[in-house]
Motif scaffolding. Structure first.
Motif, short mmCIF file in Angstrom:
data_model
loop_
_atom_site.label_atom_id
_atom_site.label_comp_id
_atom_site.label_asym_id
_atom_site.label_seq_id
_atom_site.Cartn_x
_atom_site.Cartn_y
_atom_site.Cartn_z
N LEU A 120 0.81 -1.23 0.00
CA LEU A 120 0.00 0.00 0.00
C LEU A 120 0.84 1.28 0.00
CD1 LEU A 120 -3.19 -0.58 2.15
CD2 LEU A 120 -2.99 -0.20 -0.30
N VAL A 121 1.52 1.51 -1.11
CA VAL A 121 2.24 2.77 -1.29
C VAL A 121 1.65 3.50 -2.49
CG1 VAL A 121 4.38 2.03 -0.16
CG2 VAL A 121 4.12 1.68 -2.62
N SER A 122 1.45 4.81 -2.33
CA SER A 122 0.84 5.62 -3.40
C SER A 122 1.67 6.84 -3.76
CB SER A 122 -0.54 6.11 -2.96
OG SER A 122 -1.39 5.03 -2.71
N ASN A 123 2.71 7.11 -3.00
CA ASN A 123 3.55 8.27 -3.28
C ASN A 123 4.98 8.00 -2.80
OD1 ASN A 123 3.73 9.06 -0.42
ND2 ASN A 123 1.58 9.63 -0.66
N ARG A 124 5.89 8.88 -3.16
CA ARG A 124 7.31 8.67 -2.81
C ARG A 124 7.56 8.66 -1.31
NH1 ARG A 124 11.99 9.35 -6.37
NH2 ARG A 124 11.22 8.98 -8.47
N LYS A 125 6.82 9.45 -0.56
CA LYS A 125 7.00 9.46 0.89
C LYS A 125 6.69 8.08 1.47
CE LYS A 125 5.58 11.70 5.16
NZ LYS A 125 4.68 12.65 5.80
N GLU A 126 5.60 7.47 1.01
CA GLU A 126 5.25 6.13 1.49
C GLU A 126 6.26 5.09 1.04
OE1 GLU A 126 0.44 6.95 1.73
OE2 GLU A 126 1.22 5.79 0.05
N VAL A 127 6.80 5.26 -0.17
CA VAL A 127 7.85 4.35 -0.64
C VAL A 127 9.07 4.47 0.27
CG1 VAL A 127 9.50 3.87 -2.50
CG2 VAL A 127 7.08 4.29 -3.05
N GLN A 128 9.46 5.70 0.61
CA GLN A 128 10.60 5.92 1.51
C GLN A 128 10.36 5.29 2.87
OE1 GLN A 128 11.07 10.19 1.43
NE2 GLN A 128 12.60 10.09 -0.20
N GLN A 129 9.14 5.43 3.40
CA GLN A 129 8.82 4.82 4.70
C GLN A 129 8.91 3.30 4.62
OE1 GLN A 129 4.91 6.51 5.28
NE2 GLN A 129 5.70 8.20 6.52
N ILE A 134 12.04 -1.65 5.91
CA ILE A 134 12.78 -2.85 5.47
C ILE A 134 14.21 -2.77 6.00
CG2 ILE A 134 13.80 -4.00 3.46
CD1 ILE A 134 10.91 -4.72 3.66
N ALA A 135 14.84 -1.61 5.82
CA ALA A 135 16.24 -1.44 6.26
C ALA A 135 16.37 -1.54 7.77
CB ALA A 135 16.78 -0.10 5.77
N ASN A 136 15.46 -0.89 8.51
CA ASN A 136 15.55 -0.88 9.97
C ASN A 136 15.30 -2.24 10.60
OD1 ASN A 136 16.17 1.83 9.95
ND2 ASN A 136 14.10 2.50 10.45
N THR A 137 14.49 -3.06 9.94
CA THR A 137 14.19 -4.38 10.49
C THR A 137 15.07 -5.47 9.89
OG1 THR A 137 12.46 -4.77 8.83
CG2 THR A 137 11.77 -3.78 10.94
#
Length: 178
Positions: A120-129, A134-137
């Motif tokens: 459920l990503v619709s914009n670049r901010k959500e992609v970054q989150q 993924i990176a943090n976990t």
């Protein structure tokens, strides 16, 4: 909610349900735990109980959302992709830059069969989150279990937008040829 009162059982679940139904944004388990003065694990159990009562709550990489039937009708399509993990952000950005929401990722596992995970990503901010989570976990992408082969359910407000997004992904060599 105040920081001093701990909400109990049915009252807490009613409060969570009300929050999710009346707000367009997602809430993380940690946010809900803080608002109700319980642990995140209690919230996970509450969400499970609400889902068991057929409440359309979806767990996404950004948190929990309520799937309201009043949302506009969207066109959907499933696309087959293949790439390594290093190109995931590029792939997701191509989708959202073309006006598409990436609803999920699916793979066919040799033991478990079809596995689906919400994105459920619709914009670049959500992609970054999503990428940050993924990176943090240190989580693996589902596509790593299938040597990069995976499906995405994508949605947009028109068929033309879906077609244009597919063309962009084809040009960038993300799509699997028919």
């Amino acid at each position: 909610m105040t920081d001093t009162k701990k909400l109990l059982g049915d009252e807490r679940r009613a409060y969570i349900l009300s929050l999710l139904q009346n707000n367009e944004r997602s809430y993380t388990g940690s946010e809900l735990a803080k608002l109700t003065n319980v642990s995140r694990q209690i919230i996970v159990g509450d969400i499970t109980l609400l889902k068991a009562k057929n409440e359309p709550i979806l767990a996404t990489s950004q948190g929990y959302i309520y799937l309201s039937p009043s949302k506009p009708v969207l066109y959907e399509k499933i696309v087959a992709c293949n790439h390594g993990p290093e190109r995931t952000e590029e792939e997701l950005n191509l989708f959202v830059d073309n006006g598409v929401t990436v609803k999920d990722v699916k793979i066919e596992h040799p033991v478990y069969g079809d596995l689906t995970a919400s994105i459920l990503v619709s914009n670049r901010k959500e992609v970054q989150q999503f990428m940050k989570k993924i990176a943090n976990t240190n989580a693996a992408y589902l596509s790593q279990l299938t040597e990069g082969i995976h499906l995405h359910t994508i949605s947009a407000s028109s068929k033309k937008i879906l077609e244009e997004a597919e063309e962009a992904l084809q040009s960038a060599n993300f799509l699997i040829e028919d």
